[in-house]
Design a protein around this motif. Structure first.
Motif, PDB file in Angstrom:
ATOM      1  N   GLU A 191       9.262  -6.973   0.300  1.00  0.00           N
ATOM      2  CA  GLU A 191       8.116  -7.000  -0.599  1.00  0.00           C
ATOM      3  C   GLU A 191       7.740  -5.589  -1.059  1.00  0.00           C
ATOM      4  N   ILE A 192       7.894  -4.605  -0.183  1.00  0.00           N
ATOM      5  CA  ILE A 192       7.615  -3.219  -0.563  1.00  0.00           C
ATOM      6  C   ILE A 192       8.590  -2.758  -1.644  1.00  0.00           C
ATOM      7  N   ASN A 193       9.865  -3.111  -1.519  1.00  0.00           N
ATOM      8  CA  ASN A 193      10.851  -2.740  -2.542  1.00  0.00           C
ATOM      9  C   ASN A 193      10.479  -3.340  -3.892  1.00  0.00           C
ATOM     10  N   ARG A 194      10.057  -4.602  -3.892  1.00  0.00           N
ATOM     11  CA  ARG A 194       9.633  -5.219  -5.153  1.00  0.00           C
ATOM     12  C   ARG A 194       8.416  -4.517  -5.723  1.00  0.00           C
ATOM     13  N   TYR A 195       7.455  -4.196  -4.864  1.00  0.00           N
ATOM     14  CA  TYR A 195       6.228  -3.523  -5.289  1.00  0.00           C
ATOM     15  C   TYR A 195       6.544  -2.163  -5.900  1.00  0.00           C
ATOM     16  N   ASN A 196       7.412  -1.403  -5.263  1.00  0.00           N
ATOM     17  CA  ASN A 196       7.746  -0.072  -5.765  1.00  0.00           C
ATOM     18  C   ASN A 196       8.452  -0.127  -7.117  1.00  0.00           C
ATOM     19  N   LEU A 197       9.224  -1.176  -7.352  1.00  0.00           N
ATOM     20  CA  LEU A 197       9.949  -1.309  -8.623  1.00  0.00           C
ATOM     21  C   LEU A 197       9.037  -1.818  -9.741  1.00  0.00           C
ATOM     22  N   GLU A 198       8.197  -2.798  -9.432  1.00  0.00           N
ATOM     23  CA  GLU A 198       7.451  -3.485 -10.478  1.00  0.00           C
ATOM     24  C   GLU A 198       6.027  -2.970 -10.666  1.00  0.00           C
ATOM     25  N   VAL A 199       5.392  -2.492  -9.606  1.00  0.00           N
ATOM     26  CA  VAL A 199       3.967  -2.172  -9.682  1.00  0.00           C
ATOM     27  C   VAL A 199       3.709  -0.669  -9.656  1.00  0.00           C
ATOM     28  N   ARG A 200       4.293   0.034  -8.706  1.00  0.00           N
ATOM     29  CA  ARG A 200       3.967   1.443  -8.508  1.00  0.00           C
ATOM     30  C   ARG A 200       5.222   2.310  -8.460  1.00  0.00           C
ATOM     31  N   PRO A 201       5.953   2.397  -9.533  1.00  0.00           N
ATOM     32  CA  PRO A 201       7.138   3.272  -9.499  1.00  0.00           C
ATOM     33  C   PRO A 201       6.779   4.751  -9.384  1.00  0.00           C
ATOM     34  N   GLN A 202       5.557   5.127  -9.786  1.00  0.00           N
ATOM     35  CA  GLN A 202       5.154   6.536  -9.737  1.00  0.00           C
ATOM     36  C   GLN A 202       4.603   6.939  -8.376  1.00  0.00           C
ATOM     37  N   ALA A 203       4.333   5.983  -7.496  1.00  0.00           N
ATOM     38  CA  ALA A 203       3.831   6.276  -6.154  1.00  0.00           C
ATOM     39  C   ALA A 203       4.483   5.295  -5.185  1.00  0.00           C
ATOM     40  N   GLN A 204       5.554   5.730  -4.579  1.00  0.00           N
ATOM     41  CA  GLN A 204       6.347   4.848  -3.729  1.00  0.00           C
ATOM     42  C   GLN A 204       5.630   4.578  -2.408  1.00  0.00           C
ATOM     43  N   LEU A 205       5.492   3.292  -2.105  1.00  0.00           N
ATOM     44  CA  LEU A 205       4.862   2.876  -0.856  1.00  0.00           C
ATOM     45  C   LEU A 205       5.912   2.757   0.239  1.00  0.00           C
ATOM     46  N   ALA A 206       5.621   3.320   1.381  1.00  0.00           N
ATOM     47  CA  ALA A 206       6.491   3.210   2.551  1.00  0.00           C
ATOM     48  C   ALA A 206       5.626   3.271   3.795  1.00  0.00           C
ATOM     49  N   PHE A 207       6.114   2.650   4.862  1.00  0.00           N
ATOM     50  CA  PHE A 207       5.375   2.619   6.118  1.00  0.00           C
ATOM     51  C   PHE A 207       6.214   3.168   7.260  1.00  0.00           C
TER      52      PHE A 207
END
Length: 278
Positions: free
Chosen positions: A227-243
């Motif tokens: 889900e994080i990979n999808r989010y980073n591609l579709e929603v926030r490409p300028q601020a990559q989410l990672a945990f």
């Protein structure tokens, strides 16, 4: 740190006062129910007295009355007028008392609802809309008690947003809060309805997973990563989410704080690539 501890103590004190006030309101509502019964009893008693008085006036020769009782018929209109006046006055009194009881009950119920809403709001973090640490102290304690009682597994997963400082510098305050909210909601949608997600610290989320062994946490981690990979591609490409993450299973009879510390330590090791977490 001192300011934060002071705020937490103040919040706990406010919450305790709110809970005490809610209990007091419930007791007052119960007392009002007793007042209703009292008014009903008085009404019934007065009705019996009036019926007895009317019967005594109309039937002076009843067995309950003396045989020599003589009724002056000239006084009957005054007596009936007095009875009617008494009934009217008493009805006015009852109506006034009922209105006061209804108004008081309505006010108490509204205050109780308000207090319950305030208590619920005080358990929600305003930025992420997740449960806050105050809620965690209550809810996790109950879950630990249930786990000990049922001898069921219980795992904790600590998630720490990676590189948050640089993300915050790029996005600014408002956009950063939106980023935190999106990250929190993403985490919340991944886990089961029985799992509890809390905002543990500024950039950390704690997931409490009842009925889950530590090895089973991997399945949730894989869903989260997808889900994080999808989010980073579709929603926030300028601020990559990672945990950075660490999981720990609660040992029955131990302190839950020790399990949280273990999860934090594993998340720290994962963050700095010192050692594998799982």
């Amino acid at each position: 740190m001192k300011a934060r501890n002071g705020n937490e103590r103040t919040g706990s004190s406010d919450k305790r006062r709110t809970g005490e006030r809610s209990q007091e309101i419930q007791e007052n509502i119960g007392a009002l129910s007793g007042r209703d019964l009292q008014l009903f009893s008085i009404s019934l008693l007065l009705l019996l007295v009036l019926v007895a008085g009317i019967l005594t006036l109309i039937y002076p020769n009843l067995k309950a009355a003396p045989a020599t009782l003589q009724v002056n018929t000239h006084l009957l209109p005054q007596l009936f007028f007095g009875l009617i006046t008494l009934i009217i006055l008493f009805n006015v009194y009852i109506v006034i008392q009922k209105k006061e009881l209804v108004a008081t009950r309505r006010r108490l119920v509204e205050e109780l609802i308000f207090n319950e809403r305030m208590e619920a709001v005080s358990m929600i973090d305003p930025t992420t809309q997740l449960f806050n640490r105050r809620a965690m102290e209550q809810m996790v304690g109950r879950e630990v008690a249930r786990t000990n009682r049922l001898s069921a597994p219980l795992s904790l997963l600590l998630l720490d947003i990676a590189d948050f400082e640089s993300i915050s510098n790029r996005l600014g305050t408002a956009a950063c809060e939106q980023f935190l909210y999106e990250a929190a909601q993403l985490v919340k949608t991944i886990f089961r309805g029985s799992d509890m997600v809390f905002r543990h610290k500024e950039t950390q989320f704690l997931v409490v997973m009842p009925g889950t062994a530590e090895q089973q946490v991997n399945y949730a981690i894989k869903r989260l990563e997808a889900e994080i990979n999808r989010y980073n591609l579709e929603v926030r490409p300028q601020a990559q989410l990672a945990f950075s993450y660490g999981a720990a299973e609660y040992a029955q009879g131990s302190r839950i704080t020790d399990t949280i510390v273990t999860a934090e330590r594993k998340a720290f090791l994962h963050k700095h690539d010192f050692a594998p977490v799982f």
